[in-house]
Write a protein that holds these residues in place. Sequence first.
Motif, PDB file in Angstrom:
ATOM      1  N   ALA A   1     -29.683 -11.626   7.927  1.00 10.48           N
ATOM      2  CA  ALA A   1     -30.588 -12.474   8.705  1.00 10.48           C
ATOM      3  C   ALA A   1     -30.658 -11.993  10.147  1.00 10.48           C
ATOM      4  CB  ALA A   1     -30.125 -13.935   8.652  1.00 10.48           C
ATOM      5  N   ALA A   2     -29.507 -11.634  10.725  1.00 11.33           N
ATOM      6  CA  ALA A   2     -29.478 -11.162  12.113  1.00 11.33           C
ATOM      7  C   ALA A   2     -30.269  -9.862  12.268  1.00 11.33           C
ATOM      8  CB  ALA A   2     -28.039 -10.970  12.572  1.00 11.33           C
ATOM      9  N   ASP A   3     -30.129  -8.956  11.321  1.00  8.61           N
ATOM     10  CA  ASP A   3     -30.884  -7.697  11.375  1.00  8.61           C
ATOM     11  C   ASP A   3     -32.386  -7.945  11.282  1.00  8.61           C
ATOM     12  OD1 ASP A   3     -28.644  -6.075  11.670  1.00  8.61           O
ATOM     13  OD2 ASP A   3     -28.456  -5.685   9.515  1.00  8.61           O
ATOM     14  N   GLU A   4     -32.782  -8.844  10.383  1.00 12.64           N
ATOM     15  CA  GLU A   4     -34.205  -9.146  10.230  1.00 12.64           C
ATOM     16  C   GLU A   4     -34.772  -9.811  11.481  1.00 12.64           C
ATOM     17  OE1 GLU A   4     -35.280 -11.062   6.516  1.00 12.64           O
ATOM     18  OE2 GLU A   4     -33.677  -9.960   5.490  1.00 12.64           O
ATOM     19  N   VAL A   5     -34.030 -10.733  12.057  1.00 13.25           N
ATOM     20  CA  VAL A   5     -34.479 -11.414  13.277  1.00 13.25           C
ATOM     21  C   VAL A   5     -34.577 -10.421  14.430  1.00 13.25           C
ATOM     22  CG1 VAL A   5     -33.795 -13.102  15.034  1.00 13.25           C
ATOM     23  CG2 VAL A   5     -33.752 -13.729  12.616  1.00 13.25           C
ATOM     24  N   ALA A   6     -33.606  -9.531  14.570  1.00 11.33           N
ATOM     25  CA  ALA A   6     -33.643  -8.530  15.642  1.00 11.33           C
ATOM     26  C   ALA A   6     -34.882  -7.649  15.511  1.00 11.33           C
ATOM     27  CB  ALA A   6     -32.373  -7.691  15.618  1.00 11.33           C
ATOM     28  N   ALA A   7     -35.192  -7.225  14.293  1.00 12.48           N
ATOM     29  CA  ALA A   7     -36.377  -6.391  14.072  1.00 12.48           C
ATOM     30  C   ALA A   7     -37.654  -7.161  14.384  1.00 12.48           C
ATOM     31  CB  ALA A   7     -36.397  -5.886  12.630  1.00 12.48           C
ATOM     32  N   GLU A   8     -37.699  -8.421  13.954  1.00 15.12           N
ATOM     33  CA  GLU A   8     -38.889  -9.234  14.215  1.00 15.12           C
ATOM     34  C   GLU A   8     -39.079  -9.499  15.705  1.00 15.12           C
ATOM     35  OE1 GLU A   8     -41.058 -13.260  12.593  1.00 15.12           O
ATOM     36  OE2 GLU A   8     -39.521 -12.293  11.366  1.00 15.12           O
ATOM     37  N   LEU A   9     -37.977  -9.757  16.420  1.00 17.49           N
ATOM     38  CA  LEU A   9     -38.075  -9.967  17.866  1.00 17.49           C
ATOM     39  C   LEU A   9     -38.593  -8.724  18.573  1.00 17.49           C
ATOM     40  CD1 LEU A   9     -34.795 -11.946  18.562  1.00 17.49           C
ATOM     41  CD2 LEU A   9     -37.126 -12.781  18.893  1.00 17.49           C
ATOM     42  N   ALA A  10     -38.086  -7.562  18.196  1.00 20.05           N
ATOM     43  CA  ALA A  10     -38.540  -6.318  18.825  1.00 20.05           C
ATOM     44  C   ALA A  10     -40.035  -6.138  18.638  1.00 20.05           C
ATOM     45  CB  ALA A  10     -37.766  -5.132  18.257  1.00 20.05           C
ATOM     46  N   GLU A  11     -40.520  -6.462  17.441  1.00 16.44           N
ATOM     47  CA  GLU A  11     -41.945  -6.313  17.158  1.00 16.44           C
ATOM     48  C   GLU A  11     -42.775  -7.364  17.900  1.00 16.44           C
ATOM     49  OE1 GLU A  11     -44.892  -6.747  13.361  1.00 16.44           O
ATOM     50  OE2 GLU A  11     -42.971  -5.739  13.025  1.00 16.44           O
ATOM     51  N   ARG A  12     -42.380  -8.633  17.803  1.00 17.10           N
ATOM     52  CA  ARG A  12     -43.133  -9.735  18.436  1.00 17.10           C
ATOM     53  C   ARG A  12     -43.209  -9.602  19.951  1.00 17.10           C
ATOM     54  NH1 ARG A  12     -41.517 -15.728  16.278  1.00 17.10           N
ATOM     55  NH2 ARG A  12     -41.989 -15.423  14.088  1.00 17.10           N
ATOM     56  N   LEU A  13     -42.088  -9.178  20.548  1.00 21.70           N
ATOM     57  CA  LEU A  13     -41.994  -9.166  22.000  1.00 21.70           C
ATOM     58  C   LEU A  13     -42.268  -7.801  22.616  1.00 21.70           C
ATOM     59  CD1 LEU A  13     -38.787 -11.375  22.281  1.00 21.70           C
ATOM     60  CD2 LEU A  13     -41.174 -12.103  22.473  1.00 21.70           C
ATOM     61  N   GLY A  14     -42.503  -6.808  21.771  1.00 21.70           N
ATOM     62  CA  GLY A  14     -42.778  -5.467  22.281  1.00 21.70           C
ATOM     63  C   GLY A  14     -41.586  -4.860  23.003  1.00 21.70           C
ATOM     64  N   LEU A  15     -40.379  -5.139  22.493  1.00 18.95           N
ATOM     65  CA  LEU A  15     -39.171  -4.620  23.133  1.00 18.95           C
ATOM     66  C   LEU A  15     -39.036  -3.118  22.869  1.00 18.95           C
ATOM     67  CD1 LEU A  15     -36.707  -7.466  22.067  1.00 18.95           C
ATOM     68  CD2 LEU A  15     -37.942  -7.233  24.232  1.00 18.95           C
ATOM     69  N   PRO A  16     -38.488  -2.379  23.823  1.00 16.94           N
ATOM     70  CA  PRO A  16     -38.326  -0.932  23.629  1.00 16.94           C
ATOM     71  C   PRO A  16     -37.332  -0.591  22.515  1.00 16.94           C
ATOM     72  CG  PRO A  16     -37.306  -1.640  25.685  1.00 16.94           C
ATOM     73  CD  PRO A  16     -38.030  -2.818  25.125  1.00 16.94           C
ATOM     74  N   GLU A  17     -36.386  -1.505  22.242  1.00 17.84           N
ATOM     75  CA  GLU A  17     -35.454  -1.324  21.132  1.00 17.84           C
ATOM     76  C   GLU A  17     -35.033  -2.687  20.609  1.00 17.84           C
ATOM     77  OE1 GLU A  17     -31.182  -0.746  23.225  1.00 17.84           O
ATOM     78  OE2 GLU A  17     -32.530   0.969  23.354  1.00 17.84           O
ATOM     79  N   GLU A  18     -34.551  -2.705  19.363  1.00 18.21           N
ATOM     80  CA  GLU A  18     -34.118  -3.958  18.765  1.00 18.21           C
ATOM     81  C   GLU A  18     -32.844  -4.463  19.435  1.00 18.21           C
ATOM     82  OE1 GLU A  18     -33.508  -3.691  14.536  1.00 18.21           O
ATOM     83  OE2 GLU A  18     -35.529  -2.933  14.195  1.00 18.21           O
ATOM     84  N   PRO A  19     -32.747  -5.778  19.622  1.00 19.58           N
ATOM     85  CA  PRO A  19     -31.470  -6.327  20.096  1.00 19.58           C
ATOM     86  C   PRO A  19     -30.399  -6.053  19.034  1.00 19.58           C
ATOM     87  CG  PRO A  19     -33.206  -8.001  20.120  1.00 19.58           C
ATOM     88  CD  PRO A  19     -33.750  -6.808  19.429  1.00 19.58           C
ATOM     89  N   ARG A  20     -29.179  -5.831  19.473  1.00 23.60           N
ATOM     90  CA  ARG A  20     -28.098  -5.514  18.540  1.00 23.60           C
ATOM     91  C   ARG A  20     -27.380  -6.797  18.114  1.00 23.60           C
ATOM     92  NH1 ARG A  20     -23.627  -3.187  21.211  1.00 23.60           N
ATOM     93  NH2 ARG A  20     -22.126  -4.436  20.144  1.00 23.60           N
ATOM     94  N   PRO A  21     -27.361  -7.094  16.798  1.00 21.63           N
ATOM     95  CA  PRO A  21     -26.619  -8.269  16.332  1.00 21.63           C
ATOM     96  C   PRO A  21     -25.120  -8.106  16.591  1.00 21.63           C
ATOM     97  CG  PRO A  21     -28.158  -7.530  14.660  1.00 21.63           C
ATOM     98  CD  PRO A  21     -28.101  -6.463  15.715  1.00 21.63           C
ATOM     99  N   VAL A  22     -24.470  -9.215  16.936  1.00 26.56           N
ATOM    100  CA  VAL A  22     -23.041  -9.214  17.243  1.00 26.56           C
ATOM    101  C   VAL A  22     -22.392 -10.308  16.406  1.00 26.56           C
ATOM    102  CG1 VAL A  22     -21.340  -9.342  19.096  1.00 26.56           C
ATOM    103  CG2 VAL A  22     -23.678  -8.681  19.624  1.00 26.56           C
ATOM    104  N   ARG A  23     -21.232 -10.024  15.863  1.00 23.31           N
ATOM    105  CA  ARG A  23     -20.513 -11.032  15.085  1.00 23.31           C
ATOM    106  C   ARG A  23     -19.507 -11.732  15.980  1.00 23.31           C
ATOM    107  NH1 ARG A  23     -17.345 -10.475   9.376  1.00 23.31           N
ATOM    108  NH2 ARG A  23     -17.704 -12.630   8.784  1.00 23.31           N
ATOM    109  N   GLU A  24     -19.514 -13.070  15.904  1.00 24.18           N
ATOM    110  CA  GLU A  24     -18.613 -13.830  16.764  1.00 24.18           C
ATOM    111  C   GLU A  24     -18.202 -15.120  16.068  1.00 24.18           C
ATOM    112  OE1 GLU A  24     -19.271 -16.175  20.799  1.00 24.18           O
ATOM    113  OE2 GLU A  24     -19.340 -14.022  21.026  1.00 24.18           O
ATOM    114  N   ALA A  25     -16.909 -15.384  16.095  1.00 20.49           N
ATOM    115  CA  ALA A  25     -16.417 -16.656  15.567  1.00 20.49           C
ATOM    116  C   ALA A  25     -16.724 -17.747  16.585  1.00 20.49           C
ATOM    117  CB  ALA A  25     -14.923 -16.582  15.306  1.00 20.49           C
TER     118      ALA A  25
END
Length: 87
Positions: free
Chosen positions: A15-39
């Motif tokens: 889900a995090a990977d898909e959201v990062a890819a969608e955000l990069a596309e929707r917002l025209g970001l130069p690169e996808e945000p990197r998902p981070v795992r956190e408790a």
Amino acid sequence: MTPERHVLVLPDRDAADEVAAELAERLGLPEEPRPVREALAGEDDAEDAQWLVVLDAPEGGTDEAAWHPESLAALAEAYDGWLERGP
């Protein structure tokens, strides 16, 4: 002025990977945000760790609808997640 930070909290890596890819596309970001795992606070089991996608709004803000918290929250909710906003 510090840019506004949005944290999309998601249930798993896919889900995090898909959201990062969608955000990069929707917002025209130069690169996808990197998902981070956190408790999250109070979580003892590593399997309970959430995946985060952290997004900093551009300095000076933006009026683009895709950056609005409601739009970001709807995207996170579509993947069984939620939006948290930071300083």
